[in-house]
Scaffold this motif. Sequence first.
Motif, mmCIF file in Angstrom:
data_model
loop_
_atom_site.group_PDB
_atom_site.id
_atom_site.type_symbol
_atom_site.label_atom_id
_atom_site.label_comp_id
_atom_site.label_asym_id
_atom_site.label_seq_id
_atom_site.Cartn_x
_atom_site.Cartn_y
_atom_site.Cartn_z
ATOM 1 N N THR A 276 -3.164 14.009 3.347
ATOM 2 C CA THR A 276 -2.566 12.684 3.222
ATOM 3 C C THR A 276 -3.665 11.644 3.111
ATOM 4 N N PHE A 277 -3.504 10.727 2.145
ATOM 5 C CA PHE A 277 -4.463 9.632 2.042
ATOM 6 C C PHE A 277 -3.723 8.310 1.888
ATOM 7 N N LEU A 278 -4.432 7.244 2.222
ATOM 8 C CA LEU A 278 -3.899 5.898 2.129
ATOM 9 C C LEU A 278 -4.535 5.208 0.936
ATOM 10 N N GLU B 73 -5.399 12.420 -7.875
ATOM 11 C CA GLU B 73 -4.699 11.226 -7.424
ATOM 12 C C GLU B 73 -5.640 10.230 -6.756
ATOM 13 N N MET B 74 -6.604 10.730 -6.004
ATOM 14 C CA MET B 74 -7.560 9.831 -5.355
ATOM 15 C C MET B 74 -8.489 9.191 -6.382
ATOM 16 N N ASP C 251 0.833 -1.207 0.000
ATOM 17 C CA ASP C 251 0.000 0.000 0.000
ATOM 18 C C ASP C 251 0.869 1.259 0.000
ATOM 19 N N ALA C 252 0.227 2.405 -0.289
ATOM 20 C CA ALA C 252 0.957 3.671 -0.399
ATOM 21 C C ALA C 252 0.333 4.738 0.475
ATOM 22 N N LEU C 253 1.194 5.529 1.074
ATOM 23 C CA LEU C 253 0.785 6.704 1.828
ATOM 24 C C LEU C 253 1.139 7.917 0.973
ATOM 25 N N VAL C 254 0.135 8.657 0.532
ATOM 26 C CA VAL C 254 0.338 9.743 -0.437
ATOM 27 C C VAL C 254 0.025 11.086 0.218
ATOM 28 N N THR C 255 0.974 12.010 0.150
ATOM 29 C CA THR C 255 0.810 13.339 0.746
ATOM 30 C C THR C 255 0.933 14.406 -0.337
ATOM 31 N N VAL C 256 -0.013 15.325 -0.360
ATOM 32 C CA VAL C 256 0.001 16.449 -1.298
ATOM 33 C C VAL C 256 0.214 17.727 -0.507
ATOM 34 N N ASN C 257 1.180 18.546 -0.932
ATOM 35 C CA ASN C 257 1.477 19.819 -0.272
ATOM 36 C C ASN C 257 1.379 20.967 -1.274
#
Length: 371
Positions: free
Chosen positions: A182-184, A154-155, A129-135
């Motif tokens: 941040t989403f998983l 991205e989601m 799985d991936a932890l995705v953070t957008v700033n």
Amino acid sequence: MPQPSTTRQSAAQRVAAIQEALGPLRASLDPDALAERVSSLEAEMQEPGFWDDNDRASRTSSEHSRASRRLETFRSLATDVEDLEGLVELADEDESMAAELDTQIASAEERVQALEMERLFSGRYDAGDALVTVNAGAGGTDAQDWAEMVLRMEMRWAEKRGFDVELLEVSPGEEAGIKSATFLAKGENAYGLYKAERGVHRLVRLSPFDAANRRQTSFAGLEVAPVVEDAAEVVIDDDDLQVDTYRASGAGGQHVNKTDSAVRITHRPTGIVVQCQNERSQSANRQTAMGMLRSKLAELEERKRQEEIAREKGDAQDVNFGSQIRSYVLHPYTMVKDHRTNVEAGNAQGVLDGDLDPFVRAELLREAGAT
């Protein structure tokens, strides 16, 4: 009624190309070894007390599911490819079979492509799985609005690929958009795929927040970390942590707004900051945030490893994951261009709605060719 697109000659060429592609796939997949691994996992799952250890059971059953699916996909493909030559001859004798031939070849080509993609996921965490953070980057309110657009894009891509998506944290912007989120993404090869999206995304458009409606360039950064299931893989000293609690904002009901349930954790040695506010209790938010921190520390170690490999190879490739990767131009024309692969798309809205597969595939192939 339109004529089938497959003539016998072109069909034979396509079938030959599929057969040629099967060789490297068979070598990399090693169906016999994979079948032995599936049998070994099945035996392990039948051991007494296997299901008493939830973590072990989850990891083993997930690996079994992935391995079984890959093995069945290859075996089914190999069988169907064997049948294609006979189908080509039948279609030559019976024109009514041409449409069926075209469909079967297209199906085989699609499955070959999918298995070729599987070969690209050889990293330690790629299958997970991936932890995705957008700033939000430079650009003020426009950048915060752009960051929210990137988050949505991205989601949506994750959902189109069949991943489960869970939004863990959102920090709203002052006027619009978000400062960060941040989403998983949970699904097979989620981390391996999302690695192709990390970096800076650049937007050029007429600003909806400018009274003069002038053109604005905005930036949003995307970070990706693997989800580390085994806590022992990343050791964290409690003395290195600064834990702050605060009142959550946004969705979550009355409970979220009345208690300091949100948790922010700062890892002092690295400066990494994680936060979570989507859970109902402070303890649950802390547990989730610690998992996020382990993932980001694992990504930091993976980054250092790749940088060391690049130095040993004398490779001049850019291993800074913060580099600009893609531009989205909405004015004076519409175009999305990936600066790493030169892949372009004129349908910018489609890309913003999550049509990212061509960009991701091209980047994964580029990375594979560079290693």
